[in-house]
Design a protein around this motif. Structure first.
Motif, short mmCIF file in Angstrom:
data_model
loop_
_atom_site.label_atom_id
_atom_site.label_comp_id
_atom_site.label_asym_id
_atom_site.label_seq_id
_atom_site.Cartn_x
_atom_site.Cartn_y
_atom_site.Cartn_z
N THR A 85 -56.50 112.26 71.39
CA THR A 85 -56.58 111.54 71.76
C THR A 85 -55.92 111.17 72.94
OG1 THR A 85 -56.91 110.49 69.98
CG2 THR A 85 -56.00 108.71 71.02
N ASP A 89 -50.10 112.55 72.59
CA ASP A 89 -50.00 113.64 71.32
C ASP A 89 -49.39 114.79 71.62
OD1 ASP A 89 -50.42 110.95 70.24
OD2 ASP A 89 -52.77 111.76 70.26
N THR A 142 -57.08 113.93 66.30
CA THR A 142 -56.90 112.50 66.48
C THR A 142 -56.33 111.77 65.10
OG1 THR A 142 -59.79 112.81 64.97
CG2 THR A 142 -59.43 112.59 67.68
N ASN A 143 -56.56 110.78 65.54
CA ASN A 143 -55.14 109.88 64.87
C ASN A 143 -55.87 109.89 62.91
OD1 ASN A 143 -53.33 109.05 66.45
ND2 ASN A 143 -54.95 107.99 67.72
N TRP A 144 -54.76 109.24 61.90
CA TRP A 144 -55.21 109.17 61.24
C TRP A 144 -56.05 107.68 60.63
CZ3 TRP A 144 -58.03 111.82 57.29
CH2 TRP A 144 -57.64 113.80 57.56
N THR A 145 -56.91 107.52 61.50
CA THR A 145 -57.24 105.76 61.58
C THR A 145 -58.21 105.92 61.75
OG1 THR A 145 -56.92 105.47 64.00
CG2 THR A 145 -54.93 105.01 62.59
N GLY A 148 -59.93 106.69 64.29
CA GLY A 148 -59.72 108.22 64.94
C GLY A 148 -60.38 108.97 64.55
#
Length: 198
Positions: A85, A89, A142-145, A148
């Motif tokens: 992202t 990171d 990518t983020n775990w959202t 993401g």
């Protein structure tokens, strides 16, 4: 009662990531007490920073030239690509000393709530990268959202259309020194799914 000038400065600092109203007020008051020479030096550094730092034409990492140090490093594994992202990171992954492949920085994620996509230029650049490189392995980190995960699904679709690389998602599970009774259900679910042989 704050002056209009202080309020204006506070509003300017509130747009910075991680800076709330209290932090913005502290910065504004701090700067208000500095002399003009100090302010000039401070603002000149910001101007020079914005003028001299560019994005790598291959991976979007910050760079002083056309290519960043990572893309120029022939010792890196050019068969592996990690899609991330942000440059923050990238730094975090580099600090683990456990990944030696290449990167592609998205500089953002899909915003599900506001229905905004990644920039057209970022997508076009990524597709061009896949068309010109035969990666064996691509890791989507990518983020775990919600945003993401939406970004990961979108990126995976592009990879599957343009590349024969094996696609991986960054693993998710229990952090080190954690107890099961403190884990939420989603974290525990992924920890079970991502179990490793012991």
């Amino acid at each position: 009662m704050k002056s209009d000038a202080i309020e204006y400065l506070i509003d300017a600092f509130k747009v910075l990531p991680g800076v709330g109203k209290k932090q913005a007020e502290k910065i504004a008051y701090f700067l208000a007490l500095k002399n003009q020479d100090w302010i000039n030096e401070f603002t000149n550094r910001i101007i020079l920073h914005c003028k001299n730092i560019h994005f790598c034409k291959q991976c979007n990492n910050f760079s002083d030239g056309e290519l960043c140090d990572i893309c120029l490093n022939i010792a890196r594994d050019h068969n592996k690509l990690c899609v991330i992202t942000s440059t923050d990171d990238l730094e975090k992954i580099e600090n683990t000393n456990s990944y030696t492949g290449m990167y592609y920085v998205l500089n953002g994620e899909i915003d599900v709530k506001n229905k905004t996509n990644l920039s057209h230029e970022v997508i076009k650049k990524f597709m061009n990268l896949l068309n010109h490189n035969k990666y064996q392995e691509i890791l989507i980190a990518t983020n775990w959202t919600i945003n993401g995960e939406a970004t990961a699904v979108f990126i995976k679709k592009i990879i599957n259309e343009l590349s024969t690389a094996s696609v991986y998602r960054l693993a998710l599970g229990l952090p080190i020194n954690s107890a099961l009774d403190y884990a939420d259900n989603i974290t525990l679910k992924y920890a079970l799914q991502n179990k490793t042989k012991y």
